[in-house]
Design an enzyme around this catalytic site. Structure first.
Site, PDB file in Angstrom:
ATOM      1  N   HIS A 113       0.842  -1.300   0.142  1.00 40.56           N
ATOM      2  CA  HIS A 113       0.000   0.011  -0.044  1.00 40.56           C
ATOM      3  C   HIS A 113       0.794   1.231   0.004  1.00 40.56           C
ATOM      4  O   HIS A 113       0.407   2.362  -0.415  1.00 40.56           O
ATOM      5  CB  HIS A 113      -1.125   0.107   1.255  1.00 40.56           C
ATOM      6  CG  HIS A 113      -1.745  -1.037   1.490  1.00 40.56           C
ATOM      7  ND1 HIS A 113      -2.821  -1.520   0.461  1.00 40.56           N
ATOM      8  CD2 HIS A 113      -1.973  -2.314   2.385  1.00 40.56           C
ATOM      9  CE1 HIS A 113      -3.523  -2.494   1.005  1.00 40.56           C
ATOM     10  NE2 HIS A 113      -2.805  -2.974   2.053  1.00 40.56           N
ATOM     11  N   HIS A 140       6.033   6.779   6.208  1.00 41.21           N
ATOM     12  CA  HIS A 140       5.679   6.221   4.930  1.00 41.21           C
ATOM     13  C   HIS A 140       5.036   7.401   4.064  1.00 41.21           C
ATOM     14  O   HIS A 140       4.896   8.518   4.448  1.00 41.21           O
ATOM     15  CB  HIS A 140       4.469   5.146   5.355  1.00 41.21           C
ATOM     16  CG  HIS A 140       3.326   5.684   5.618  1.00 41.21           C
ATOM     17  ND1 HIS A 140       2.875   5.640   7.183  1.00 41.21           N
ATOM     18  CD2 HIS A 140       2.046   6.337   4.928  1.00 41.21           C
ATOM     19  CE1 HIS A 140       1.726   6.142   7.292  1.00 41.21           C
ATOM     20  NE2 HIS A 140       1.344   6.605   6.151  1.00 41.21           N
ATOM     21  N   HIS A 159       3.985  10.770   5.692  1.00 41.11           N
ATOM     22  CA  HIS A 159       3.099  10.620   7.365  1.00 41.11           C
ATOM     23  C   HIS A 159       4.101   9.996   8.171  1.00 41.11           C
ATOM     24  O   HIS A 159       4.741   9.180   8.339  1.00 41.11           O
ATOM     25  CB  HIS A 159       2.127   9.488   7.281  1.00 41.11           C
ATOM     26  CG  HIS A 159       0.889  10.260   6.426  1.00 41.11           C
ATOM     27  ND1 HIS A 159      -0.210   9.643   5.879  1.00 41.11           N
ATOM     28  CD2 HIS A 159       0.596  11.754   6.089  1.00 41.11           C
ATOM     29  CE1 HIS A 159      -0.963  10.381   5.237  1.00 41.11           C
ATOM     30  NE2 HIS A 159      -0.545  11.702   5.429  1.00 41.11           N
ATOM     31  N   THR A 226      -5.626   6.838   7.503  1.00 43.93           N
ATOM     32  CA  THR A 226      -6.339   7.168   6.311  1.00 43.93           C
ATOM     33  C   THR A 226      -6.269   5.761   5.509  1.00 43.93           C
ATOM     34  O   THR A 226      -6.846   5.568   4.151  1.00 43.93           O
ATOM     35  CB  THR A 226      -5.436   8.069   5.575  1.00 43.93           C
ATOM     36  OG1 THR A 226      -4.020   7.624   5.294  1.00 43.93           O
ATOM     37  CG2 THR A 226      -5.358   9.141   6.171  1.00 43.93           C
ATOM     38  N   THR A 227      -6.128   4.575   6.217  1.00 42.89           N
ATOM     39  CA  THR A 227      -5.975   3.411   5.627  1.00 42.89           C
ATOM     40  C   THR A 227      -7.007   2.415   6.508  1.00 42.89           C
ATOM     41  O   THR A 227      -6.927   2.635   7.714  1.00 42.89           O
ATOM     42  CB  THR A 227      -4.752   2.599   5.511  1.00 42.89           C
ATOM     43  OG1 THR A 227      -4.003   2.750   6.566  1.00 42.89           O
ATOM     44  CG2 THR A 227      -4.161   3.485   4.365  1.00 42.89           C
TER      45      THR A 227
HETATM   46 ZN    ZN Z   1      -0.327   7.554   5.653  1.00 46.15          ZN
END
Ligand code: ZN
Length: 278
Positions: A113, A140, A159, A226-227
């Site tokens: 991801h 990441h 982030h 956000t995931t």
């Molecule tokens: Zn992120």
């Protein structure tokens, strides 16, 4: 008159219930729309807390909340990212202090991801928010940026994820704009694990503190991961000034990640947010 109305509503709800109940054993008369889909969700996810998700298609952002029960928060009211407005007011009740050290020999992971640097070492990198200490665990990348500023996305966003002893999370977001080569990224990019599941070791010394300056200003709000599982209650600090990276550096980040690994912006709803000076 009232009795007639009540009877009418009862009849309506009775028929609505029988119409939707054939596939389920649920006896509630509310949320019937959901019931016919329950079976489908279970088939897809088998209640798996780590159901497969993606940034597009059948397992894309619009479907995350339905992929498995553990992802239910993805349809919550306080989600991230959001569109930030340069004209929002100041918030002065939050104090922020960063203590970052330089580190080397840390792990770089391609999780399919994003590409993620797992921060370890003797000297913790800490962020103190109103006297609560959060430790930097990883950082990441997303390309393009997940947060937008006045409706516009940047080329990328980093982030920095910090976790407190009680499990509370604070994330610092940093916009990346195409421009000059970035010295900090130049010590990371050569070690990028190219394919999903790959790991590498960053043997260069990297100094996360170099991304920030003493006079940084932030957009601050309460949001979520956000995931999936889109956990809420995350303290967000999005740096108002972007950093620059060369077109080649941005291309190198993008090459190792899914195309457009950015969740669309979410409704702000009833949330307080504002600017903060560090
Ligand atoms: Zn992120």
């Amino acid at each position: 008159m009232m009795k007639t109305l009540q009877l009418f509503l009862w009849v309506i709800s009775f028929f609505a219930y029988t119409a939707c109940s054939s596939g389920t054993k649920k006896d509630e008369s509310t949320h019937k729309q959901d019931k016919s889909e329950d079976t489908e969700h279970q088939v897809k996810s088998d209640n798996n807390a780590n159901a497969h998700w993606e940034y597009s298609g059948e397992a894309g952002p619009e479907k995350w909340a339905d992929l498995c029960p553990a992802y239910a928060s993805c349809s919550g009211e306080r989600q991230s990212p959001i569109d930030l407005s340069s004209s929002i007011g100041d918030r002065t009740e939050v104090t922020l202090e960063r203590t970052y050290n330089c580190i080397s020999g840390i792990e770089f992971l391609n999780n399919g991801h994003s590409i993620q640097v797992n921060v370890t070492g003797d000297k913790p990198n800490t962020l103190t928010v109103n006297n609560q200490v959060f430790e930097l665990k990883q950082f990441h990348f997303h390309c393009p940026s997940e947060h937008t500023l006045d409706g516009v996305a940047f080329a990328g966003e980093a982030h920095f994820v910090h976790v407190a002893e009680n499990g509370e999370i604070s994330v610092m977001g940093v916009f990346i704009k195409e421009g000059a080569e970035n010295e900090y990224l130049s010590h990371i990019i050569p070690f990028i694990p190219e394919n999903t599941g790959d790991k590498s070791e960053i043997t260069d010394e990297i100094c996360p503190g170099k991304v920030f300056t003493a006079n940084d200003k932030y957009f601050i709000y309460e949001g979520s991961l956000t995931t999936p599982p889109c956990t809420e209650g995350v303290n967000w600090f999005v740096r108002r000034d972007y950093i620059e990276a060369s077109a080649e550096q941005i291309e190198a980040l993008k090459k190792a990640m899914p195309a457009h690994n950015a969740r669309p912006v979410q409704p702000v709803n009833d949330r307080e947010f504002g600017k903060l000076d560090e």
